[in-house]
Design an enzyme around this catalytic site. Structure first.
Site, mmCIF file in Angstrom:
data_model
loop_
_atom_site.group_PDB
_atom_site.id
_atom_site.type_symbol
_atom_site.label_atom_id
_atom_site.label_comp_id
_atom_site.label_asym_id
_atom_site.label_seq_id
_atom_site.Cartn_x
_atom_site.Cartn_y
_atom_site.Cartn_z
ATOM 1 N N HIS A 1 -57.295 63.441 -19.896
ATOM 2 C CA HIS A 1 -57.706 62.410 -20.859
ATOM 3 C C HIS A 1 -58.839 61.594 -20.263
ATOM 4 C CE1 HIS A 1 -54.540 62.592 -23.996
ATOM 5 N NE2 HIS A 1 -53.807 63.111 -23.032
ATOM 6 N N LYS B 1 -47.883 53.720 -13.049
ATOM 7 C CA LYS B 1 -48.177 53.740 -11.608
ATOM 8 C C LYS B 1 -47.015 54.186 -10.720
ATOM 9 C CE LYS B 1 -52.403 52.480 -11.795
ATOM 10 N NZ LYS B 1 -53.431 53.479 -11.456
ATOM 11 N N TYR C 1 -56.757 51.954 -13.597
ATOM 12 C CA TYR C 1 -55.832 52.856 -14.297
ATOM 13 C C TYR C 1 -55.940 54.279 -13.725
ATOM 14 C CZ TYR C 1 -53.159 54.773 -18.234
ATOM 15 O OH TYR C 1 -52.188 55.377 -19.016
HETATM 16 C C1 PHB Z 1 -45.255 58.329 -20.380
HETATM 17 O O1 PHB Z 1 -44.018 58.346 -20.181
HETATM 18 O O2 PHB Z 1 -45.883 59.304 -20.858
HETATM 19 C C2 PHB Z 1 -46.024 57.069 -20.045
HETATM 20 C C3 PHB Z 1 -45.330 55.964 -19.570
HETATM 21 C C4 PHB Z 1 -46.032 54.806 -19.245
HETATM 22 C C5 PHB Z 1 -47.430 54.777 -19.404
HETATM 23 C C6 PHB Z 1 -48.122 55.893 -19.877
HETATM 24 C C7 PHB Z 1 -47.416 57.047 -20.197
HETATM 25 O O3 PHB Z 1 -48.119 53.636 -19.090
#
Ligand code: PHB
Ligand code: APR
Length: 388
Positions: A72, A296, A383
């Protein structure tokens, strides 16, 4: 039994550490409380920093990751009802992120452990750490009804937030920093096609997140009360609440369907200092917990393992400095990441009892992000993950 590094816990941190050490010629034995199927059945995180992707590639775990992972170049943030702002990682930070479930990372680690004959002992109970401040620490545990002992040079505590390793650091030597958030995340899996991009949303009604696991498996979350149980949330209530929190143009794209998994997780921030004591070294959730808002938890575990494995390799090559400085080195990234995860959590959730002024400040933050490329670059670079 005797080994160089005894590793407690075979989650992502422990299994990854054992694999990297093996590839660098250092022996380890991993002692895991649960069964292998139990560990593999856990539904956890879903996003890899590009730094994590590169590390996994470097140890031969890139093939399935690139075949089944979804790269992404941006995420979207919905706010103020129908506003949408794009955080364009590739454009602003020069790197993408990879949507790839932690379950798949764990499967890949266990497949590599089989291929490379790593020694992971599952279903071990009563794990105890001994003589960790001497040069001959050891670990005892029970498996198949028998008490076992592993003599080692070092112990790596990779046993998560409920493990025993962190408690092996004496109370008067250990500092715990923590923040519990006054809400949880209700998450579901549905066998439906996900949105094209991950979508975070801040709404009067609360936080929502649209994520993915594969082209026919979606992961959705809504902020919920800590008093809620899964039984309070029928699928209908979940979908109604999720769609109400998304910008209309995005809500229209969501394909709803029956949940095949539903669970509630509390959100908390936590750091243990120091991350080493004597010949015990903590890595992953054993040393820190972050709210999932910044994606994270898994990435920070991988980063700890990067620093710790490099330190062990240097130590066995006669250079003890990196290992002596492991906690100091790892904590720099830990605190930076804990702050980012806390900041994203405050930015995107509604706090029970907060004033209308607080929500207006939040919306001004989001409006500023919409106006300022510099502000968006700040989120983007954190991020996708700063270089090690
Ligand atoms: C996910 O479980 O896909 C997920 C969880 C927290 C995030 C992003 C994706 O910040
Ligand atoms: N003895 C042996 N093993 C233990 C003990 C114990 N006393 N206590 C816990 N364990 C095992 C758990 O069963 C688990 O498999 O240690 C492992 C810890 O794994 P995780 O909790 O997944 O932690 P970590 O490897 O640091 O990975 C962090 O996992 O929990 C997610 O959100 C977190 O994505 C992050 C990642």
């Amino acid at each position: 039994m005797k080994t160089q590094v005894a590793i407690i816990g075979a989650g992502p941190a422990g299994a990854l550490l054992s694999l990297i050490l093996h590839q660098r010629g250092i022996e380890s034995i991993v002692i895991e409380r649960q069964s292998k199927p139990y560990v593999l059945d856990r539904i956890r995180a879903g996003v890899l920093e590009w730094t994590s992707v590169e590390l996994l590639e470097s140890i031969g775990l890139g093939e399935r990751l690139h075949a089944e992972g979804h790269r992404h170049d941006q995420v979207k943030i919905g706010w103020g009802g129908n506003e949408i702002l794009d955080i364009e990682f590739q454009k602003l930070a020069g790197k993408p992120m990879m949507a790839y479930g932690q379950t798949k990372v764990q499967e890949d680690l266990y497949a590599a452990a089989e291929r490379e004959n790593l020694n992971i002992i599952f279903e071990s109970s009563d794990v105890e750490l001994h003589d960790i401040t001497t040069d001959s620490p050891y670990v005892t545990f029970t498996t198949n009804g028998e008490t076992q002992r592993v003599d080692c040079d070092f112990i790596a505590g990779c046993d998560g937030q409920h493990g025993v390793s962190r408690k092996a650091i004496p109370d008067n030597k250990r500092t715990e920093f923590e923040r519990a958030y006054p809400f949880g995340w209700l998450g579901i899996l549905s066998e439906t096609p996900p949105l094209p991009h991950l979508l975070y949303a801040n709404n009067e009604k609360g936080f929502a997140l649209c994520s993915e696991r594969n082209p026919m498996l979606s992961r959705y979350y809504v902020q919920c009360s800590l008093d809620d149980t899964v039984d309070d949330w029928s699928d209908d209530r979940f979908w109604t609440e999720l769609l109400a929190r998304l910008p209309e143009s995005q809500a229209e794209l969501v394909v709803t369907g029956p949940s095949i998994e539903k669970s509630i997780a509390p959100l908390r921030s936590e750091v243990i200092e120091p991350m080493q004591y004597g010949n015990l070294f903590l890595a992953g959730d054993a040393a820190h917990i972050v709210p999932p808002t910044g994606a994270k938890g898994l990435n920070l575990a991988i980063a700890d393992v990067h620093y710790l494995s490099e330190a062990f390799v240097a130590r066995y090559a006669g250079e003890p400095a990196k290992l002596a400085a492991y906690s100091e080195t790892a904590l720099k990234r830990v605190w930076s990441t804990v702050r980012f995860s806390w900041w994203m959590t405050v930015l995107l959730h509604r706090f029970p009892g907060e004033s209308s002024f607080d929500q207006r400040m939040r919306e001004e933050d989001l409006a500023y992000l919409t106006r300022s490329e510099s502000a968006r670059r700040s989120i983007a670079e954190q991020y996708v993950g700063l270089d090690y």
